[in-house]
Design an enzyme around this catalytic site. Structure first.
Site, PDB file in Angstrom:
ATOM      1  N   SER A 121      59.544 -35.108 -14.445  1.00  0.00           N
ATOM      2  CA  SER A 121      59.424 -35.795 -12.842  1.00  0.00           C
ATOM      3  C   SER A 121      59.749 -34.337 -12.274  1.00  0.00           C
ATOM      4  CB  SER A 121      61.020 -37.051 -12.517  1.00  0.00           C
ATOM      5  OG  SER A 121      60.395 -37.388 -11.583  1.00  0.00           O
ATOM      6  N   HIS A 234      54.246 -42.752 -15.752  1.00  0.00           N
ATOM      7  CA  HIS A 234      55.474 -41.980 -15.805  1.00  0.00           C
ATOM      8  C   HIS A 234      56.252 -42.051 -17.035  1.00  0.00           C
ATOM      9  CE1 HIS A 234      57.628 -39.138 -13.079  1.00  0.00           C
ATOM     10  NE2 HIS A 234      59.152 -40.134 -13.566  1.00  0.00           N
TER      11      HIS A 234
END
Length: 256
Positions: A121, A234
């Protein structure tokens, strides 16, 4: 000043220590996990995502990396878990990774010729910038990674207030500060191969980040691979995450 405190409740085949060290004058903390044995071992710097307690370093991931024979260092970034200073979302807190690497390379159980970086991320930002600074790094892998903070501002309405506070206004008023946190604009200085992993269904860091980074690397003539999972978001589901992590670690070892 480096201080280690052993964490005994880590029930994997590794030694785990809480480390306190200095970065730009601040006391910063992180985890150092070491496989059993004499070494020397390859080093994997794990750059977490999130902000403060959101997306904090995952011990299960550290355990997975150590099980493959890596020493793992995972900084919490400044201002977290008793550390001094204030987290800077890819700005000055990237030095928390760079400054750690400077002393990690001196440890006798680490092989300085086998150093890898992993950024998840927003951790992709310090991972990539650290790889740019240290030409001896073998590889860098970014997973669901932020590559252009301008794009983050566009797609994450819920983060805009934080970004304006931390970065100093919106992109159209402080473009240089956003560019400074956007590896796509500096990638020409990177020498090691890059692995880009991204879920196409990612709603937190859009897959456009992966494509922008890949295009920047292609234009700069850099070595890279792009792995897009059509079904994942994600955070991949547990089974696919384990498969992809093993693929990633195998890829890293092939770059040594």
């Amino acid at each position: 000043m480096i201080r280690l405190e052993e964490i005994r409740e880590f029930h994997f085949a590794a030694n785990l220590n809480l480390v306190t060290y200095r970065s730009q004058g601040y006391k910063v903390k992180g985890y150092l996990a070491t496989p059993k044995g004499a070494g020397p071992f390859p080093l994997l710097l794990y750059c977490r995502g999130g902000l403060r307690n959101i997306g904090m370093t995952k011990l299960a991931w550290i355990a997975h990396f150590v099980s493959r024979g890596f020493v793992v260092f995972a900084p919490f970034y400044r201002g977290n878990r008793g550390g001094e200073g204030r987290e800077d979302f890819g700005g000055d807190d990237r030095h928390d990774v760079m400054d750690a690497l400077s002393w990690l390379k001196q440890l006798p159980f680490i092989d300085p010729a086998r150093i890898h970086l992993f950024g998840f991320s927003r951790g992709a930002i310090p991972a990539l910038y650290t790889a740019m600074k240290f030409p001896e790094i073998c590889s860098v892998a970014v997973w669901g990674g932020v590559s252009d903070l301008n794009l983050t501002y566009e797609e994450r309405v819920d983060l805009r207030r934080m970004l304006r506070r931390v970065v100093g206004g919106p992109p159209w008023k402080n473009g240089k500060a956003y560019a400074r946190r956007s590896p796509v604009f500096d990638i020409k200085t990177l020498e090691c191969p890059v692995l880009i992993i991204h879920g196409k269904q990612d709603q937190l860091v859009g897959v456009a980040h992966a494509h922008r980074l890949a295009e920047a690397l292609r234009q700069a003539g850099k070595r890279y691979q792009l792995w897009i999972d059509e079904q994942q978001g994600h955070l991949f589901n547990v089974a696919q995450q384990a498969v992809e992590m093993d693929r990633m670690l195998t890829w890293m070892q092939m770059q040594e």
